[in-house]
Design a protein around this motif. Sequence first.
Motif, PDB file in Angstrom:
ATOM      1  N   TYR A  27      -7.172  -2.473   5.371  1.00 48.73           N
ATOM      2  CA  TYR A  27      -6.366  -2.529   4.149  1.00 48.73           C
ATOM      3  C   TYR A  27      -4.931  -2.949   4.431  1.00 48.73           C
ATOM      4  O   TYR A  27      -4.302  -3.626   3.608  1.00 48.73           O
ATOM      5  CB  TYR A  27      -6.421  -1.187   3.408  1.00 48.73           C
ATOM      6  CG  TYR A  27      -7.609  -1.085   2.486  1.00 48.73           C
ATOM      7  CD1 TYR A  27      -7.462  -1.234   1.105  1.00 48.73           C
ATOM      8  CD2 TYR A  27      -8.884  -0.863   2.985  1.00 48.73           C
ATOM      9  CE1 TYR A  27      -8.550  -1.151   0.256  1.00 48.73           C
ATOM     10  CE2 TYR A  27      -9.986  -0.788   2.139  1.00 48.73           C
ATOM     11  CZ  TYR A  27      -9.813  -0.936   0.774  1.00 48.73           C
ATOM     12  OH  TYR A  27     -10.893  -0.861  -0.064  1.00 48.73           O
ATOM     13  N   THR A  28      -4.389  -2.576   5.587  1.00 52.38           N
ATOM     14  CA  THR A  28      -3.035  -2.996   5.921  1.00 52.38           C
ATOM     15  C   THR A  28      -2.955  -4.517   6.006  1.00 52.38           C
ATOM     16  O   THR A  28      -2.017  -5.141   5.485  1.00 52.38           O
ATOM     17  CB  THR A  28      -2.575  -2.367   7.248  1.00 52.38           C
ATOM     18  OG1 THR A  28      -2.555  -0.940   7.095  1.00 52.38           O
ATOM     19  CG2 THR A  28      -1.184  -2.843   7.641  1.00 52.38           C
ATOM     20  N   TYR A  50       4.600   1.736  -2.720  1.00 53.45           N
ATOM     21  CA  TYR A  50       3.343   1.384  -3.383  1.00 53.45           C
ATOM     22  C   TYR A  50       2.446   0.606  -2.416  1.00 53.45           C
ATOM     23  O   TYR A  50       1.243   0.851  -2.310  1.00 53.45           O
ATOM     24  CB  TYR A  50       3.622   0.564  -4.636  1.00 53.45           C
ATOM     25  CG  TYR A  50       2.379   0.123  -5.379  1.00 53.45           C
ATOM     26  CD1 TYR A  50       1.549   1.050  -6.003  1.00 53.45           C
ATOM     27  CD2 TYR A  50       2.030  -1.232  -5.448  1.00 53.45           C
ATOM     28  CE1 TYR A  50       0.399   0.651  -6.667  1.00 53.45           C
ATOM     29  CE2 TYR A  50       0.898  -1.638  -6.112  1.00 53.45           C
ATOM     30  CZ  TYR A  50       0.085  -0.698  -6.727  1.00 53.45           C
ATOM     31  OH  TYR A  50      -1.054  -1.101  -7.381  1.00 53.45           O
ATOM     32  N   ALA A  51       3.065  -0.304  -1.648  1.00 51.42           N
ATOM     33  CA  ALA A  51       2.306  -1.076  -0.663  1.00 51.42           C
ATOM     34  C   ALA A  51       1.776  -0.170   0.438  1.00 51.42           C
ATOM     35  O   ALA A  51       0.619  -0.298   0.860  1.00 51.42           O
ATOM     36  CB  ALA A  51       3.196  -2.172  -0.058  1.00 51.42           C
ATOM     37  N   TYR A  52       2.611   0.741   0.894  1.00 51.95           N
ATOM     38  CA  TYR A  52       2.178   1.616   1.991  1.00 51.95           C
ATOM     39  C   TYR A  52       1.033   2.532   1.554  1.00 51.95           C
ATOM     40  O   TYR A  52       0.095   2.774   2.316  1.00 51.95           O
ATOM     41  CB  TYR A  52       3.361   2.436   2.513  1.00 51.95           C
ATOM     42  CG  TYR A  52       3.104   2.998   3.898  1.00 51.95           C
ATOM     43  CD1 TYR A  52       2.853   2.155   4.975  1.00 51.95           C
ATOM     44  CD2 TYR A  52       3.102   4.373   4.125  1.00 51.95           C
ATOM     45  CE1 TYR A  52       2.614   2.662   6.247  1.00 51.95           C
ATOM     46  CE2 TYR A  52       2.864   4.883   5.388  1.00 51.95           C
ATOM     47  CZ  TYR A  52       2.614   4.029   6.446  1.00 51.95           C
ATOM     48  OH  TYR A  52       2.368   4.535   7.703  1.00 51.95           O
ATOM     49  N   SER A  53       1.099   3.005   0.322  1.00 54.01           N
ATOM     50  CA  SER A  53       0.010   3.827  -0.209  1.00 54.01           C
ATOM     51  C   SER A  53      -1.280   3.016  -0.308  1.00 54.01           C
ATOM     52  O   SER A  53      -2.360   3.499   0.057  1.00 54.01           O
ATOM     53  CB  SER A  53       0.384   4.380  -1.588  1.00 54.01           C
ATOM     54  OG  SER A  53      -0.684   5.124  -2.143  1.00 54.01           O
ATOM     55  N   ALA A  54      -1.159   1.763  -0.753  1.00 49.43           N
ATOM     56  CA  ALA A  54      -2.344   0.904  -0.871  1.00 49.43           C
ATOM     57  C   ALA A  54      -2.923   0.556   0.501  1.00 49.43           C
ATOM     58  O   ALA A  54      -4.139   0.380   0.652  1.00 49.43           O
ATOM     59  CB  ALA A  54      -1.984  -0.371  -1.631  1.00 49.43           C
ATOM     60  N   ALA A  55      -2.062   0.454   1.517  1.00 53.85           N
ATOM     61  CA  ALA A  55      -2.510   0.105   2.864  1.00 53.85           C
ATOM     62  C   ALA A  55      -3.195   1.270   3.575  1.00 53.85           C
ATOM     63  O   ALA A  55      -3.929   1.062   4.542  1.00 53.85           O
ATOM     64  CB  ALA A  55      -1.320  -0.374   3.689  1.00 53.85           C
TER      65      ALA A  55
END
Length: 489
Positions: free
Chosen positions: A229-230, A243-248
Amino acid sequence: MSETPLLDKIIKNVRVVRPHQDADELLDLGIKDGKFAQIAPNISPDKGKEVFDAQNLLGFPGVVDAHMHIGIYQPLDKDAVTETKAAAMGGVTTSLNYIRTGQYYLNKGGSYHDFFPEVLALSAGNFFVDYSYHVAPIASQHIDEIPLLFEEHGVSSFKIFMFYGGYGLHGLSEQQNLFLMINKEERYDLAHFEFIMRGLTRLMEAHPEARDTISLSLHCEVAEILSAYTKIVENDSNFSGLYAYSAARPPHSEGLAICIASYLAHETNCANINLLHLSSRKAMEAALTMQTAFPHINFRREVTIGHLLLDVNTPAASWAKVNPPIRPRADVEYLWQAVLNHQVDWIVSDHACCSAEQKRSTKDPNNIWLAKSGFGGTEYLLSGVLSEGSKRGMSYNHIAKLLSWNPSRRFGLLQKGDIDIGYDADLVLVNPNETFVVNAAESESQQGYTPFEGMELTGRVKSTFLRGNLIYNNGQVLGSPTGRYLKRC
């Protein structure tokens, strides 16, 4: 007839909050030899060598912050001084710290036979609060050292970082054996986790008297999911910041790891499992599902104050990078509901002081991928729970259970966690009506910033007593470090 010996100290006019009593009660507290020796209304002042007037403030049992990291980003002996000053400011009187071999901490591999005495030597005389350590068996040899850690050093709690085998502390990594300082043929993987659990089961069998307080804590994320995902999120311009870090590091990675860990606990009969820093609805739902699936395993569920106070839209942005990530507001509200439903066993800070200079890239300070993970916050733990919890109808005694009683029972701190005769006289006096705005400049921590900056909290710590000694009062940490190492066996 001999006279009754004088009490060392009397703290008068305390609205005493106890974990198992619904209402606070106005009482005086008599202290002798660092313990609560008398609890009653109107103890005569002439019965004590020293008298302190609590002026009708709430008195909570000293907070047991069951998840901290001392010495991760700066030398342990220096970190202990500043960060436990911060703990004392927040009413924390017991600090339980995760430690491991490998990069960070002492930057050493090898045996705990050599490593752990060095940890204790660096700790001695530097903690303002009482302390102990949870230890992570990183190398295979460490599993054989579990009995040594328990029998010689009183370590009864251990840890697995589930994502470490294939993913870095701050992001993508293919250098994990170097990071963990283990031989290239060794694997920090599911089989290793299974063997750790089997080692703990053997320890419980060898020490049945300590069965209830020997436990295994897990950081639950799956490395393969994080890596995949990262790569996707880093290449998608629609994602940025927290938000990006949570999604990654998506919530289902937490949920999947919890299911795997729970089945391994069942397979190995590893009876006491602590699921750390659950950050999302999916993680909490998985944890509750596993409790139903494996009722014979004594699960405990932990949440941090960061995951209860912050969401992906916080202005702190990369200052708030942490593992597992800060989540969207819907997850935050779900966690609060779990707290109110008594589905959370304790709340912690996960304090890891990462200085401003280390935390963010100077060239690209808003780049979430370049920021380091972790931040401090032990000084806001009690005030944060009191402030937000009270708004949501949380009772004082429930707060005392989550911040003092429950972690003290789980981790074998049997002299801590309550205001009762014979217990350590650890006490925090709080004005529940005093509102303040969080300002990092006022903290004793060396961090230099806080992701909670500018938050308005209601419920201010005024005084902290450690074993009857006043260590913090009206904005000042007092005296020199008197914290003791707590053996838990």
